[in-house]
Design an enzyme around this catalytic site. Structure first.
Site, PDB file in Angstrom:
ATOM      1  N   CYS A  52      11.164  66.298  35.428  1.00 36.66           N
ATOM      2  CA  CYS A  52      10.551  67.983  34.808  1.00 36.66           C
ATOM      3  C   CYS A  52       8.461  67.048  35.113  1.00 36.66           C
ATOM      4  O   CYS A  52       7.698  67.929  34.749  1.00 36.66           O
ATOM      5  CB  CYS A  52      10.607  68.079  34.304  1.00 36.66           C
ATOM      6  SG  CYS A  52      12.419  69.200  34.502  1.00 36.66           S
ATOM      7  N   HIS A  84       5.513  72.129  30.416  1.00 35.48           N
ATOM      8  CA  HIS A  84       6.585  71.972  31.582  1.00 35.48           C
ATOM      9  C   HIS A  84       7.007  73.502  30.248  1.00 35.48           C
ATOM     10  O   HIS A  84       7.208  73.210  29.212  1.00 35.48           O
ATOM     11  CB  HIS A  84       7.072  70.974  31.779  1.00 35.48           C
ATOM     12  CG  HIS A  84       8.880  70.980  32.078  1.00 35.48           C
ATOM     13  ND1 HIS A  84       8.921  71.957  33.405  1.00 35.48           N
ATOM     14  CD2 HIS A  84       9.478  70.989  31.415  1.00 35.48           C
ATOM     15  CE1 HIS A  84       9.982  71.841  33.319  1.00 35.48           C
ATOM     16  NE2 HIS A  84      10.424  71.041  32.442  1.00 35.48           N
ATOM     17  N   ASN A 136      13.182  77.228  35.270  1.00 35.86           N
ATOM     18  CA  ASN A 136      12.924  76.611  35.366  1.00 35.86           C
ATOM     19  C   ASN A 136      12.317  74.924  36.421  1.00 35.86           C
ATOM     20  O   ASN A 136      14.016  75.285  36.981  1.00 35.86           O
ATOM     21  CB  ASN A 136      13.822  75.032  33.999  1.00 35.86           C
ATOM     22  CG  ASN A 136      13.651  73.834  34.205  1.00 35.86           C
ATOM     23  OD1 ASN A 136      12.342  73.474  34.633  1.00 35.86           O
ATOM     24  ND2 ASN A 136      14.009  72.817  33.678  1.00 35.86           N
TER      25      ASN A 136
END
Length: 344
Positions: free
Chosen positions: A126, A268, A298
């Site tokens: 990520c 994020h 996500n």
């Protein structure tokens, strides 16, 4: 190919670089948290109450990571007023590549029709978009060739790697892609230093354990669901709670700023509710945080650039505004950079 003089090379190395266009792409199919909660045997509002996620998108059977990435890249190129042939580098951050090799970036290059671009992937989960920015900035500063533009893309097709019975992961992850064109800008605008970090001793906190050289695909790995995402939810939550305020503090301290000086913080957002709750701990007002995970879940390496693209297209970012990008993810990995936003 023309040969640059020493003076031209030095001038090139001292250019400023910034994001010149953004774009994103989501698959058409959308799954609500209410429907997913019921499928998992939970109360209809269970997922949204705990995560803030209302929907996530799911790629169709004929869509791979490169397809989503190329669609997002075309939108970023359009926003930047560029064509694929103008790009000299394509960097793709992903944990869900089309295949183990070649790189998904090479697939994207072919789909775009970008004959002048070098292409490679970064595997920083990520944090992939921030790591990809660092790679692009290094290439732009030192590259040989005429193109001063790079594409940095984050993309995930997590739906292919989920255990549908594991609510800890099924509730969070979605599919999507987002991209940014990086190119030259005049001073004082541009991307500041990129600071990266990692802690490989915690690689087991969240991973896809099978399918690589340690646990190659086979009947045993398929039976054990080793090709799906495994996550220690408590460890990951603790990491997020610690790392986001730390990244804000480090970035502002190093730049001689206060958190209040930041126009926007684009983090994020694996769990939008958790990330939003950390604003006060990071010294931020809620309105400084760009939160877009409610509608997509996500989406890994695409999460941060997707939120940035939404901010550009909805709120708008004025020239000179300070924008902090804060990425973190599996590995464990993290990184941040401060952008003095350029004129359009």
């Amino acid at each position: 190919m023309p040969v640059r003089s020493r003076g031209e090379r030095q001038e090139h190395r001292h250019r400023h670089w910034a994001i010149r266009g953004t774009g994103s792409f989501l698959p058409e199919k959308r799954v609500s948290s209410e429907d997913l909660s019921r499928a998992l045997g939970l109360a209809p509002a269970w997922i949204e109450r705990r995560t803030g996620i209302r929907h996530r998108h799911v790629a169709s059977a004929d869509q791979a990571a490169s397809d989503l990435a190329a669609a997002a890249a075309l939108r970023a190129l359009e926003a930047g007023g560029l064509e694929p042939r103008d790009i000299g580098l394509i960097v793709v951050g992903t944990s869900t590549p089309d295949e183990l090799g070649p790189s998904t970036a090479c697939r994207v290059q072919a789909l775009l029709g970008a004959p002048n671009a070098a292409a490679f992937d970064v595997a920083a989960a990520c944090s992939g978009f921030v790591y990809g920015l660092q790679a692009a900035l290094g290439w732009l500063t030192l590259q040989r060739g005429s193109s001063p533009y790079a594409l940095v893309i984050g993309v995930e097709v997590y739906s292919r790697f989920l255990d549908e019975h594991d609510r800890a992961t099924s509730a969070l992850f979605g599919d999507g892609a987002a991209a940014a064109v990086v190119g030259p800008v005049p001073a004082p605008y541009g991307i500041g230093p990129v600071t990266l970090g990692s802690d490989g001793s915690r690689a087991g906190d969240v991973l896809i354990p099978a399918g690589g050289s340690r646990l190659p695909a086979g009947p045993a790995t398929l039976a054990s669901r080793g090709h799906t995402i495994h996550m220690d939810a408590t460890a990951v939550r603790d990491f997020i709670t610690e790392i986001l305020p730390r990244l804000v503090e480090e970035a502002t301290r190093d730049a001689g700023l206060k958190p209040a000086d930041l126009a926007l913080v684009v983090p994020h957002q694996p769990n939008p509710r958790l990330v939003t709750s950390l604003a006060d701990r990071a010294g931020l007002e809620p309105g400084q945080m760009v939160i877009a995970g409610h509608e997509v879940g996500n989406i890994g390496a695409a999460s941060l650039p997707y939120a940035l693209d939404r901010a550009v297209r909805t709120r708008g970012i004025a020239p000179g505004e300070l924008v902090l990008l804060a990425g973190f993810g599996a590995g464990l990995t993290w990184g941040h950079t401060l952008i003095t936003w350029p004129p359009a």
